[in-house]
Write a protein that holds these residues in place. Structure first.
Motif, PDB file in Angstrom:
ATOM      1  N   SER A   1      -7.549  -0.490  -7.061  1.00  0.00           N
ATOM      2  CA  SER A   1      -8.984   0.739  -7.454  1.00  0.00           C
ATOM      3  C   SER A   1      -9.185   0.660  -5.552  1.00  0.00           C
ATOM      4  O   SER A   1     -10.229   2.078  -5.763  1.00  0.00           O
ATOM      5  N   GLN A   2     -10.023  -0.493  -5.634  1.00  0.00           N
ATOM      6  CA  GLN A   2     -10.997  -0.167  -4.628  1.00  0.00           C
ATOM      7  C   GLN A   2     -10.671  -1.338  -3.345  1.00  0.00           C
ATOM      8  O   GLN A   2     -10.375  -2.079  -3.888  1.00  0.00           O
ATOM      9  N   VAL A   3     -10.930  -1.095  -2.209  1.00  0.00           N
ATOM     10  CA  VAL A   3     -11.450  -2.039  -1.370  1.00  0.00           C
ATOM     11  C   VAL A   3     -12.467  -2.314  -0.004  1.00  0.00           C
ATOM     12  O   VAL A   3     -12.951  -1.399   0.048  1.00  0.00           O
ATOM     13  N   ASP A   4     -13.932  -3.167   0.064  1.00  0.00           N
ATOM     14  CA  ASP A   4     -14.840  -3.055   0.070  1.00  0.00           C
ATOM     15  C   ASP A   4     -15.087  -2.391  -0.538  1.00  0.00           C
ATOM     16  O   ASP A   4     -15.302  -1.942  -1.679  1.00  0.00           O
ATOM     17  N   ASP A   5     -16.410  -1.276   0.168  1.00  0.00           N
ATOM     18  CA  ASP A   5     -16.853  -0.161  -0.307  1.00  0.00           C
ATOM     19  C   ASP A   5     -15.979   1.304  -0.539  1.00  0.00           C
ATOM     20  O   ASP A   5     -16.822   2.368  -0.920  1.00  0.00           O
ATOM     21  N   LYS A   6     -14.135   0.973  -0.294  1.00  0.00           N
ATOM     22  CA  LYS A   6     -13.784   2.534   0.126  1.00  0.00           C
ATOM     23  C   LYS A   6     -12.554   2.197  -1.320  1.00  0.00           C
ATOM     24  O   LYS A   6     -12.533   0.911  -2.135  1.00  0.00           O
ATOM     25  N   ILE A   7     -12.834   3.516  -2.534  1.00  0.00           N
ATOM     26  CA  ILE A   7     -12.616   3.637  -3.172  1.00  0.00           C
ATOM     27  C   ILE A   7     -10.795   4.576  -2.902  1.00  0.00           C
ATOM     28  O   ILE A   7     -11.282   5.374  -1.958  1.00  0.00           O
ATOM     29  N   PHE A   8     -10.086   3.840  -3.247  1.00  0.00           N
ATOM     30  CA  PHE A   8      -8.333   4.208  -2.920  1.00  0.00           C
ATOM     31  C   PHE A   8      -8.543   6.288  -4.065  1.00  0.00           C
ATOM     32  O   PHE A   8      -8.970   6.485  -5.217  1.00  0.00           O
ATOM     33  N   PRO A   9      -8.002   6.681  -3.424  1.00  0.00           N
ATOM     34  CA  PRO A   9      -7.900   8.531  -3.734  1.00  0.00           C
ATOM     35  C   PRO A   9      -7.298   8.600  -5.331  1.00  0.00           C
ATOM     36  O   PRO A   9      -7.085   9.894  -5.829  1.00  0.00           O
ATOM     37  N   LEU A  10      -6.411   7.676  -4.920  1.00  0.00           N
ATOM     38  CA  LEU A  10      -4.683   8.022  -6.199  1.00  0.00           C
ATOM     39  C   LEU A  10      -5.262   7.311  -7.140  1.00  0.00           C
ATOM     40  O   LEU A  10      -5.288   6.148  -7.239  1.00  0.00           O
ATOM     41  N   ALA A  11      -5.304   7.918  -8.309  1.00  0.00           N
ATOM     42  CA  ALA A  11      -5.540   7.350  -9.771  1.00  0.00           C
ATOM     43  C   ALA A  11      -4.174   6.448 -10.033  1.00  0.00           C
ATOM     44  O   ALA A  11      -3.281   6.824  -9.569  1.00  0.00           O
TER      45      ALA A  11
ATOM     46  N   GLU B   1      -7.134   3.716   4.798  1.00  0.00           N
ATOM     47  CA  GLU B   1      -6.605   4.521   4.623  1.00  0.00           C
ATOM     48  C   GLU B   1      -5.474   5.456   3.939  1.00  0.00           C
ATOM     49  O   GLU B   1      -4.846   6.149   4.078  1.00  0.00           O
ATOM     50  N   ALA B   2      -5.100   4.077   3.039  1.00  0.00           N
ATOM     51  CA  ALA B   2      -3.906   4.324   2.109  1.00  0.00           C
ATOM     52  C   ALA B   2      -4.623   5.030   0.517  1.00  0.00           C
ATOM     53  O   ALA B   2      -5.968   5.385   0.256  1.00  0.00           O
ATOM     54  N   ASP B   3      -3.176   5.907   0.007  1.00  0.00           N
ATOM     55  CA  ASP B   3      -3.724   6.755  -0.994  1.00  0.00           C
ATOM     56  C   ASP B   3      -3.981   5.923  -2.187  1.00  0.00           C
ATOM     57  O   ASP B   3      -4.779   6.004  -2.900  1.00  0.00           O
ATOM     58  N   ALA B   4      -3.524   4.623  -2.056  1.00  0.00           N
ATOM     59  CA  ALA B   4      -2.897   3.402  -3.495  1.00  0.00           C
ATOM     60  C   ALA B   4      -2.987   2.584  -2.747  1.00  0.00           C
ATOM     61  O   ALA B   4      -2.204   1.867  -1.752  1.00  0.00           O
ATOM     62  N   ALA B   5      -2.780   1.094  -3.346  1.00  0.00           N
ATOM     63  CA  ALA B   5      -2.967  -0.264  -3.183  1.00  0.00           C
ATOM     64  C   ALA B   5      -2.437  -1.133  -3.831  1.00  0.00           C
ATOM     65  O   ALA B   5      -3.049  -0.681  -5.660  1.00  0.00           O
ATOM     66  N   PHE B   6      -1.448  -1.723  -4.123  1.00  0.00           N
ATOM     67  CA  PHE B   6      -1.438  -3.042  -5.347  1.00  0.00           C
ATOM     68  C   PHE B   6      -0.966  -3.740  -5.119  1.00  0.00           C
ATOM     69  O   PHE B   6      -0.939  -4.799  -3.987  1.00  0.00           O
ATOM     70  N   PHE B   7      -0.887  -5.261  -6.344  1.00  0.00           N
ATOM     71  CA  PHE B   7      -0.586  -6.701  -6.183  1.00  0.00           C
ATOM     72  C   PHE B   7       0.247  -6.561  -6.442  1.00  0.00           C
ATOM     73  O   PHE B   7       0.656  -6.750  -7.707  1.00  0.00           O
ATOM     74  N   ALA B   8       1.800  -7.826  -5.977  1.00  0.00           N
ATOM     75  CA  ALA B   8       3.129  -8.472  -6.844  1.00  0.00           C
ATOM     76  C   ALA B   8       2.666  -9.457  -7.304  1.00  0.00           C
ATOM     77  O   ALA B   8       2.718 -10.430  -5.160  1.00  0.00           O
ATOM     78  N   GLY B   9       2.704  -9.798  -8.108  1.00  0.00           N
ATOM     79  CA  GLY B   9       3.248 -11.016  -8.110  1.00  0.00           C
ATOM     80  C   GLY B   9       3.656 -11.968  -9.232  1.00  0.00           C
ATOM     81  O   GLY B   9       3.388 -11.048 -10.516  1.00  0.00           O
ATOM     82  N   THR B  10       3.864 -12.758  -9.707  1.00  0.00           N
ATOM     83  CA  THR B  10       4.695 -13.685 -10.669  1.00  0.00           C
ATOM     84  C   THR B  10       3.328 -13.193 -11.591  1.00  0.00           C
ATOM     85  O   THR B  10       3.706 -12.589 -13.019  1.00  0.00           O
ATOM     86  N   ALA B  11       2.282 -13.830 -11.408  1.00  0.00           N
ATOM     87  CA  ALA B  11       1.490 -14.060 -12.671  1.00  0.00           C
ATOM     88  C   ALA B  11       0.459 -12.850 -12.928  1.00  0.00           C
ATOM     89  O   ALA B  11       0.207 -12.102 -13.431  1.00  0.00           O
ATOM     90  N   VAL B  12       0.406 -11.728 -12.126  1.00  0.00           N
ATOM     91  CA  VAL B  12      -0.825 -10.827 -11.890  1.00  0.00           C
ATOM     92  C   VAL B  12       0.877  -9.811 -12.124  1.00  0.00           C
ATOM     93  O   VAL B  12       0.134  -8.411 -12.770  1.00  0.00           O
ATOM     94  N   GLU B  13       2.119  -9.930 -12.102  1.00  0.00           N
ATOM     95  CA  GLU B  13       2.521  -8.866 -11.660  1.00  0.00           C
ATOM     96  C   GLU B  13       2.662  -7.546 -11.300  1.00  0.00           C
ATOM     97  O   GLU B  13       2.426  -8.050  -9.863  1.00  0.00           O
ATOM     98  N   ILE B  14       2.537  -6.313 -11.232  1.00  0.00           N
ATOM     99  CA  ILE B  14       2.179  -5.090 -10.595  1.00  0.00           C
ATOM    100  C   ILE B  14       0.387  -5.000 -10.701  1.00  0.00           C
ATOM    101  O   ILE B  14       0.895  -4.340 -11.895  1.00  0.00           O
TER     102      ILE B  14
ATOM    103  N   LEU C   1       0.663  -1.080   0.226  1.00  0.00           N
ATOM    104  CA  LEU C   1       0.478  -0.048   0.251  1.00  0.00           C
ATOM    105  C   LEU C   1       0.594   1.135  -0.124  1.00  0.00           C
ATOM    106  O   LEU C   1       1.726   1.246   0.601  1.00  0.00           O
ATOM    107  N   GLU C   2       0.072   2.155  -0.483  1.00  0.00           N
ATOM    108  CA  GLU C   2       0.842   3.621  -0.286  1.00  0.00           C
ATOM    109  C   GLU C   2       0.273   4.607  -0.079  1.00  0.00           C
ATOM    110  O   GLU C   2      -0.638   4.776   0.374  1.00  0.00           O
ATOM    111  N   LYS C   3       1.517   5.511   1.315  1.00  0.00           N
ATOM    112  CA  LYS C   3       0.752   6.151   2.333  1.00  0.00           C
ATOM    113  C   LYS C   3       1.559   7.934   2.008  1.00  0.00           C
ATOM    114  O   LYS C   3       3.068   7.462   2.359  1.00  0.00           O
ATOM    115  N   ASP C   4       1.792   8.450   1.374  1.00  0.00           N
ATOM    116  CA  ASP C   4       2.563   9.913   1.689  1.00  0.00           C
ATOM    117  C   ASP C   4       3.366   9.486   1.073  1.00  0.00           C
ATOM    118  O   ASP C   4       4.959  10.116   1.301  1.00  0.00           O
TER     119      ASP C   4
END
Ligand code: PMP
Length: 296
Positions: free
Chosen positions: A258-268, A241-254, A195-198
């Protein structure tokens, strides 16, 4: 989808057509899930193709086998060499590679001496696609490290992933995020999470996760780019409360979340650190960074 009449696989020391490769129905892996495997990607490069971090993947396969008391008679070097051969024989360049070590016939609950090696490859696009992912916090917890070797890539562990993914998809999401037994964020069903924050990144520390090779690559890239990353327990609230988040793995790459449950991250995605990291990752996968790299 995974093979056609021409597909070649490596099975117990022989090159065979996938359609002719068979196995017994009494094997311990099928009945009890005791087997180990890997997921590796080869990338087309200007000089042929590169099997990204092949050595690291096969070192992990060896560690997984050891933890599960499974005999693996092939060295890392041999496995890497077979993998390059496999890609060439199938005339692939971009490919996903699946090595599987499975066991012989045995209905007892003890390790089995008879082991088998199967390695196949197929063309596979980015596992979760290119669009930002909507993830659901799973009601299923990640495997307790006192119950299983969480750091081993064991066939049976993936029933946990399948339950979590199925639940998420049925609820209209693309993927699940599992919490560990203490309620901290652990990982996706088949990928690590950041996750990304500040302007900084955070990722769960080792202990309740599969320590991904992509995760290690992201940590290295961040070092190169001067991005601060902290490995520590992450609460569900910190994720929300993160600004953004991402998965990292061989199959998904990076893959951007954009969203976890009903929370949409503010950073595109385009404004998040994942964007630049993915660009760098796409460059990095064309070369191995071990000294004894095998680049064809
Ligand atoms: N966690 C889990 C549960 C996985 O299945 C995977 C995929 N192997 C990962 C993390 C990411 O590992 P890697 O980057 O080595 O593919």
């Amino acid at each position: 989808m995974y093979f056609n009449d021409q597909t070649i696989v490596f099975h117990d020391g022989e090159w065979k057509k996938a359609k002719d490769a068979t196995t017994g129905l009494y094997n311990q892996t099928m009945h009890y899930g005791n087997g180990v495997f890997e997921g590796i990607r080869a990338y087309k490069s200007t000089v042929g193709f590169n099997v990204f971090k092949a050595h690291e993947h096969y070192e992990r396969l060896h560690r997984s086998a050891q933890m599960m008391h499974i005999k693996l008679d092939y060295s890392v070097e041999e496995l890497v060499s077979i993998t390059y051969d496999l890609i060439e024989r199938n005339d692939f360049a971009d490919a996903y590679i699946r090595p599987l070590v499975y066991l012989g016939a045995n209905m007892s609950l003890q390790p089995v001496d008879e082991t088998h090696l199967f390695i196949c490859a197929w063309k596979w696009a980015k596992y979760l696609g290119d669009d930002p992912i909507k993830a659901k916090i799973s009601s299923y917890r990640r495997i307790h490290p006192a119950s299983q070797h969480v750091e081993a890539k064991v066939v049976g562990h993936y029933t946990n992933s399948i339950l979590a993914t199925t639940e998420a998809k049925r609820a209209g999401f693309n993927e699940a995020i599992l919490l560990d037994h203490n309620g901290f964020v652990s990982e996706g069903s088949g990928a690590n999470i950041f996750l990304e924050k500040d302007g900084e990144l955070f990722t769960p520390n080792r202990g309740n996760i599969l320590p991904g090779i992509t995760r290690a690559t992201v940590l290295d890239l961040c070092k190169e780019l001067g991005i601060r990353v902290t490995e520590k327990p992450i609460t569900q609230q910190q994720l929300m409360e993160a600004d953004a988040a991402f998965f990292a793995g061989t199959a998904v790459e990076i893959a951007s979340i954009s969203q976890v449950d009903d929370k949409i991250f503010p950073l595109a995605y385009e404004d998040s650190l994942a964007h630049g990291l993915y660009e760098m990752y796409r460059q990095k996968v064309l070369f191995n960074d071990l000294q004894n790299q095998t680049i064809i």
